[in-house]
Design an enzyme around this catalytic site. Structure first.
Site, PDB file in Angstrom:
ATOM      1  N   CYS A  39     -18.007  16.897  -1.996  1.00  0.00           N
ATOM      2  CA  CYS A  39     -17.308  17.251  -0.763  1.00  0.00           C
ATOM      3  C   CYS A  39     -16.524  16.029  -0.286  1.00  0.00           C
ATOM      4  O   CYS A  39     -17.071  14.939  -0.158  1.00  0.00           O
ATOM      5  CB  CYS A  39     -18.324  17.675   0.300  1.00  0.00           C
ATOM      6  SG  CYS A  39     -17.574  18.026   1.907  1.00  0.00           S
TER       7      CYS A  39
ATOM      8  N   CYS B 289     -18.084  14.714   3.205  1.00  0.00           N
ATOM      9  CA  CYS B 289     -19.400  14.060   3.345  1.00  0.00           C
ATOM     10  C   CYS B 289     -19.970  13.502   2.057  1.00  0.00           C
ATOM     11  O   CYS B 289     -21.001  12.830   2.085  1.00  0.00           O
ATOM     12  CB  CYS B 289     -20.398  15.024   3.980  1.00  0.00           C
ATOM     13  SG  CYS B 289     -20.990  16.330   2.877  1.00  0.00           S
TER      14      CYS B 289
ATOM     15  N   CYS C  88     -19.509  23.702   2.577  1.00  0.00           N
ATOM     16  CA  CYS C  88     -20.473  22.675   2.188  1.00  0.00           C
ATOM     17  C   CYS C  88     -21.730  22.862   3.031  1.00  0.00           C
ATOM     18  O   CYS C  88     -21.650  22.963   4.258  1.00  0.00           O
ATOM     19  CB  CYS C  88     -19.872  21.290   2.428  1.00  0.00           C
ATOM     20  SG  CYS C  88     -21.033  19.931   2.174  1.00  0.00           S
TER      21      CYS C  88
ATOM     22  N   CYS D 294     -22.253  19.564   5.510  1.00  0.00           N
ATOM     23  CA  CYS D 294     -21.415  19.259   6.685  1.00  0.00           C
ATOM     24  C   CYS D 294     -20.654  20.473   7.223  1.00  0.00           C
ATOM     25  O   CYS D 294     -19.891  20.351   8.172  1.00  0.00           O
ATOM     26  CB  CYS D 294     -20.444  18.130   6.369  1.00  0.00           C
ATOM     27  SG  CYS D 294     -19.127  18.545   5.202  1.00  0.00           S
TER      28      CYS D 294
ATOM     29  N   CYS E 151     -13.284  29.740  -5.889  1.00  0.00           N
ATOM     30  CA  CYS E 151     -11.899  29.302  -5.821  1.00  0.00           C
ATOM     31  C   CYS E 151     -11.826  28.242  -4.718  1.00  0.00           C
ATOM     32  O   CYS E 151     -11.876  28.569  -3.531  1.00  0.00           O
ATOM     33  CB  CYS E 151     -11.037  30.517  -5.504  1.00  0.00           C
ATOM     34  SG  CYS E 151      -9.294  30.238  -5.564  1.00  0.00           S
TER      35      CYS E 151
END
Length: 140
Positions: free
Chosen positions: A51, A54, A100, A103, A125
């Site tokens: 991510c 984070c 995510c 976060c 996607c």
């Protein structure tokens, strides 16, 4: 790089300071980058996709496949607890948003169904701008 599994809780002001305007628009406001514009659409580099907000491990290159949709596609997250799924009724349709788990940043959407050349029949996607690639070795 092992990241703590504790949730990340930042104010929107802190997110704005940490992310570029384009990253903020996608990760915090749910925007979508233009198809074929992202840096990871066609990459075949082996590694871990994290991510961008984070650093949490989200996807691995071994689950990435070419779906010809304009965004990086994966058939499974690195771990089932790495992402959360949410109903998205925007744009006059029903889709499944991917965030995510650490976060709550918007990553993209997952599509289910036959026709995807994957072991799971899923296509995650994901916006390139929501990811960073930690390569397993030197990039050629």
């Amino acid at each position: 790089m092992d990241e703590p599994r504790t949730p990340v809780d930042r104010t929107e002001e802190e997110w704005r300071e940490r992310l570029t305007p384009e990253e903020y628009a996608v990760l915090r406001e749910g925007a979508t980058e233009r198809p074929w514009s992202g840096e990871y659409v066609s990459t075949t580099v082996s590694g871990v996709y994290r991510c961008r907000a984070c650093g949490a491990e989200l996807f691995r290159s071994k689950e990435k496949f070419e779906s010809h949709c304009g965004w990086p596609s994966f058939y499974d997250p690195a771990d089932s607890s790495a992402v959360t799924l949410h109903e998205d009724r925007s744009l006059g349709m029903i889709r499944t948003e991917v965030r995510c788990a650490r976060c709550a940043s918007h990553l993209g959407h997952v599509f289910h169904g036959e026709g995807y050349p994957t072991p799971t029949d899923d296509r995650y996607c994901i916006n390139s701008i929501a990811l960073t690639l930690e390569a397993d070795g030197p990039v050629a």
